[in-house]
Write a protein that holds these residues in place. Structure first.
Motif, PDB file in Angstrom:
ATOM      1  N   UNK A  17       0.843  -1.195   0.000  1.00 25.18           N
ATOM      2  CA  UNK A  17       0.000   0.000   0.000  1.00 25.18           C
ATOM      3  C   UNK A  17       0.880   1.247   0.000  1.00 25.18           C
ATOM      4  N   UNK A  18       0.642   2.141  -0.932  1.00 18.71           N
ATOM      5  CA  UNK A  18       1.357   3.419  -0.989  1.00 18.71           C
ATOM      6  C   UNK A  18       0.352   4.550  -0.700  1.00 18.71           C
ATOM      7  N   UNK A  19       0.663   5.371   0.292  1.00 20.34           N
ATOM      8  CA  UNK A  19      -0.234   6.475   0.676  1.00 20.34           C
ATOM      9  C   UNK A  19       0.566   7.772   0.734  1.00 20.34           C
ATOM     10  N   UNK A  20      -0.116   8.924   0.618  1.00 15.83           N
ATOM     11  CA  UNK A  20       0.597  10.207   0.695  1.00 15.83           C
ATOM     12  C   UNK A  20       0.885  10.592   2.137  1.00 15.83           C
ATOM     13  N   UNK A  21       1.916  11.388   2.299  1.00 14.17           N
ATOM     14  CA  UNK A  21       2.193  12.072   3.565  1.00 14.17           C
ATOM     15  C   UNK A  21       2.140  13.572   3.276  1.00 14.17           C
ATOM     16  N   UNK A  22       2.358  14.388   4.286  1.00 13.56           N
ATOM     17  CA  UNK A  22       2.317  15.832   4.063  1.00 13.56           C
ATOM     18  C   UNK A  22       3.502  16.333   3.247  1.00 13.56           C
ATOM     19  N   UNK A  23       4.557  15.540   3.146  1.00 14.72           N
ATOM     20  CA  UNK A  23       5.724  15.992   2.386  1.00 14.72           C
ATOM     21  C   UNK A  23       6.236  14.935   1.406  1.00 14.72           C
ATOM     22  N   UNK A  24       5.366  13.993   1.044  1.00  9.00           N
ATOM     23  CA  UNK A  24       5.815  12.976   0.088  1.00  9.00           C
ATOM     24  C   UNK A  24       4.875  11.786   0.100  1.00  9.00           C
ATOM     25  N   UNK A  25       5.441  10.576   0.168  1.00  6.75           N
ATOM     26  CA  UNK A  25       4.637   9.359   0.189  1.00  6.75           C
ATOM     27  C   UNK A  25       5.385   8.283   0.959  1.00  6.75           C
ATOM     28  N   UNK A  26       4.647   7.228   1.324  1.00  6.83           N
ATOM     29  CA  UNK A  26       5.254   6.126   2.051  1.00  6.83           C
ATOM     30  C   UNK A  26       4.554   4.834   1.627  1.00  6.83           C
ATOM     31  N   UNK A  27       5.304   3.725   1.559  1.00  4.01           N
ATOM     32  CA  UNK A  27       4.754   2.424   1.168  1.00  4.01           C
ATOM     33  C   UNK A  27       4.818   1.468   2.345  1.00  4.01           C
ATOM     34  N   UNK A  28       3.745   0.678   2.511  1.00  8.13           N
ATOM     35  CA  UNK A  28       3.643  -0.261   3.624  1.00  8.13           C
ATOM     36  C   UNK A  28       3.237  -1.635   3.085  1.00  8.13           C
ATOM     37  N   UNK A  29       3.732  -2.673   3.734  1.00  8.31           N
ATOM     38  CA  UNK A  29       3.377  -4.043   3.378  1.00  8.31           C
ATOM     39  C   UNK A  29       2.131  -4.451   4.159  1.00  8.31           C
ATOM     40  N   UNK A  30       1.036  -4.774   3.455  1.00  6.61           N
ATOM     41  CA  UNK A  30      -0.197  -5.232   4.093  1.00  6.61           C
ATOM     42  C   UNK A  30      -0.205  -6.760   4.041  1.00  6.61           C
ATOM     43  N   UNK A  31      -0.129  -7.431   5.187  1.00  9.62           N
ATOM     44  CA  UNK A  31      -0.083  -8.902   5.185  1.00  9.62           C
ATOM     45  C   UNK A  31      -1.398  -9.518   4.695  1.00  9.62           C
ATOM     46  N   UNK A  32      -1.322 -10.722   4.162  1.00  8.91           N
ATOM     47  CA  UNK A  32      -2.526 -11.449   3.757  1.00  8.91           C
ATOM     48  C   UNK A  32      -3.386 -11.743   4.977  1.00  8.91           C
ATOM     49  N   UNK A  33      -4.690 -11.637   4.803  1.00  7.66           N
ATOM     50  CA  UNK A  33      -5.616 -11.911   5.897  1.00  7.66           C
ATOM     51  C   UNK A  33      -5.781 -10.744   6.859  1.00  7.66           C
ATOM     52  N   UNK A  34      -5.419  -9.539   6.460  1.00  8.68           N
ATOM     53  CA  UNK A  34      -5.576  -8.354   7.320  1.00  8.68           C
ATOM     54  C   UNK A  34      -7.055  -7.984   7.428  1.00  8.68           C
ATOM     55  N   UNK A  35      -7.505  -7.747   8.635  1.00  7.40           N
ATOM     56  CA  UNK A  35      -8.915  -7.411   8.865  1.00  7.40           C
ATOM     57  C   UNK A  35      -9.175  -5.941   8.555  1.00  7.40           C
ATOM     58  N   UNK A  36     -10.387  -5.672   8.104  1.00  8.23           N
ATOM     59  CA  UNK A  36     -10.796  -4.282   7.891  1.00  8.23           C
ATOM     60  C   UNK A  36     -10.834  -3.560   9.239  1.00  8.23           C
ATOM     61  N   UNK A  37     -10.353  -2.316   9.262  1.00  5.99           N
ATOM     62  CA  UNK A  37     -10.299  -1.542  10.499  1.00  5.99           C
ATOM     63  C   UNK A  37      -8.948  -1.573  11.184  1.00  5.99           C
ATOM     64  N   UNK A  38      -8.035  -2.409  10.670  1.00  7.49           N
ATOM     65  CA  UNK A  38      -6.703  -2.456  11.284  1.00  7.49           C
ATOM     66  C   UNK A  38      -5.981  -1.128  11.042  1.00  7.49           C
ATOM     67  N   UNK A  39      -5.198  -0.713  12.050  1.00  7.22           N
ATOM     68  CA  UNK A  39      -4.433   0.532  11.952  1.00  7.22           C
ATOM     69  C   UNK A  39      -2.965   0.184  11.769  1.00  7.22           C
ATOM     70  N   UNK A  40      -2.380   0.685  10.700  1.00  5.97           N
ATOM     71  CA  UNK A  40      -0.956   0.495  10.441  1.00  5.97           C
ATOM     72  C   UNK A  40      -0.227   1.800  10.724  1.00  5.97           C
ATOM     73  N   UNK A  41       1.019   1.693  11.114  1.00  7.41           N
ATOM     74  CA  UNK A  41       1.785   2.843  11.583  1.00  7.41           C
ATOM     75  C   UNK A  41       3.008   3.095  10.703  1.00  7.41           C
TER      76      UNK A  41
END
Length: 388
Positions: A305-329
């Motif tokens: 998953x790639x999302x924007x930040x206030x000064x660029x962007x950041x990519x995160x690995x979403x594991x298989x079987x992740x539940x909806x509503x989970x908060x990633x940091x």
């Protein structure tokens, strides 16, 4: 104002606070009432102007710890029209001279007593001068508002602020006198700003009418301020908004409020910051928040998953079987603190359900439903239903 007038006034009721109110509660109530009743906000409203004067008079006494203490003691003494055990003035063998420590007869006693109390409270000449109208007085604090964008609140900004407020007259430098002239001491009150008259055992101190309590006479008033020493002027200030400022937070600019009187220091300017909400980002303390819509297959199979930040962007690995509503940091992608450390970006993953399905997508989902028919995600809930 006479002693009796002052004692009979209920300054606490004027400000809408109890007699046990703290200094902060008194100041907060006064500022609220002053903004509502100020003549500039109620042009031509005589009742609002009179109420504004009454509120200002009450605050002038209750905001001064020494005056407030003397005011409270005087009201307690005069409550009921007399004194404990005296049955009122002049009864039961009560001697008024004993009450005032025989000060009027010049006995020289160290006494104190009510005579000293009222002397300090009502500024009797020769008594305490803490409340003298000619003493230096600090200017009032001023509050204004500024609105900034979300990004400016996070990163900090320099904002120009245009104010129209009372300030020391630049023509007479606050003296009130026409340039080239100087005020002179009032002969009536000898510069004290007060005149004292006696009525029986009481001495009443009132503002001098000739100098209006200032202690000075201005023969040639300044044409700019009319002798007040204060004029309304427009000025532009540059306000530094620190990074990470919260919505509703106040920034203090020392000495930028209303000018003092009689050589007193100026008050402070408080700038209340209002932050416009961001269309995408939210905030929790020093952390930024973000909601990321996800497809069911992305959460079930895993993805990057790639999302924007206030000064660029950041990519995160979403594991298989992740539940909806989970908060990633995303570490360090939040608001930078004053010590240099930064908060995090908190990303909430939410399943996005499509409003319309193509025929191919519907067939695929129906096939998936058939394959997973034995899996019951509501097993515990159904067990409770079956038991009822």
């Amino acid at each position: 104002m006479s002693q009796r007038d002052w004692i009979e006034k209920d300054f606490y009721r004027e400000l809408g606070v109890s007699s046990e109110a703290t200094a902060d509660e008194i100041k907060k109530s006064y500022r609220k009432l002053a903004r509502e009743l100020h003549p500039d906000a109620n042009p031509g409203d005589a009742k609002a102007e009179a109420r504004f004067k009454a509120v200002s008079e009450a605050y002038g006494v209750l905001s001064d710890p020494a005056k407030r203490k003397q005011y409270d003691e005087a009201r307690r003494l005069f409550a009921g029209g007399g004194f404990p055990g005296s049955g009122g003035f002049g009864s039961g063998g009560f001697d008024v001279n004993d009450l005032f420590g025989r000060a009027a007869q010049g006995t020289g006693g160290s006494g104190g007593g009510l005579g000293d109390l009222l002397g300090g409270l009502f500024n009797r000449r020769g008594g305490a001068t803490a409340g003298s109208p000619t003493r230096p007085r600090r200017g009032e604090d001023v509050e204004t508002d500024v609105r900034i964008d979300f990004t400016e609140a996070v990163k900090g900004a320099t904002v120009p602020l245009r104010l129209s407020s009372p300030a020391a007259c630049t023509t007479c430098n606050g003296s009130g006198a026409k340039p080239g002239t100087q005020p002179h001491t009032c002969a009536t009150c000898s510069g004290s700003g007060l005149v004292t008259r006696s009525q029986g055992a009481f001495a009443f101190s009132e503002p001098c009418r000739d100098c209006r309590g200032t202690g000075k006479i201005i023969d040639d008033p300044c044409p700019e301020c009319g002798g007040d020493g204060v004029s309304t002027r427009t000025r532009t200030l540059t306000v530094r908004i620190p990074s990470g400022v919260d919505d509703g937070q106040r920034i203090r600019l020392a000495g930028q409020g209303e000018p003092g009187r009689n050589g007193g220091p100026s008050g402070d300017l408080f700038v209340r910051v209002h932050v416009n909400p961001h269309s995408v980002f939210g905030r929790q303390g020093n952390d930024l928040t973000l909601k990321a819509p996800m497809t069911f297959s992305e959460l079930a199979l895993g993805t990057t998953l790639t999302v924007p930040t206030l000064d660029g962007k950041v990519s995160l690995k979403v594991p298989a079987g992740t539940a909806s509503g989970r908060i990633m940091r995303a570490k360090g992608k939040g608001i930078t603190k004053r010590d240099g450390t930064a908060g995090d970006l908190l990303i909430t993953l939410e399943v996005a359900v499509p409003n319309n399905l193509s025929s191919e997508a519907r067939k695929a989902l129906e096939a998936y439903a058939d394959v997973t028919r034995d899996h019951d995600p509501r097993g515990e809930l159904n067990a409770l239903l079956e038991g009822r």
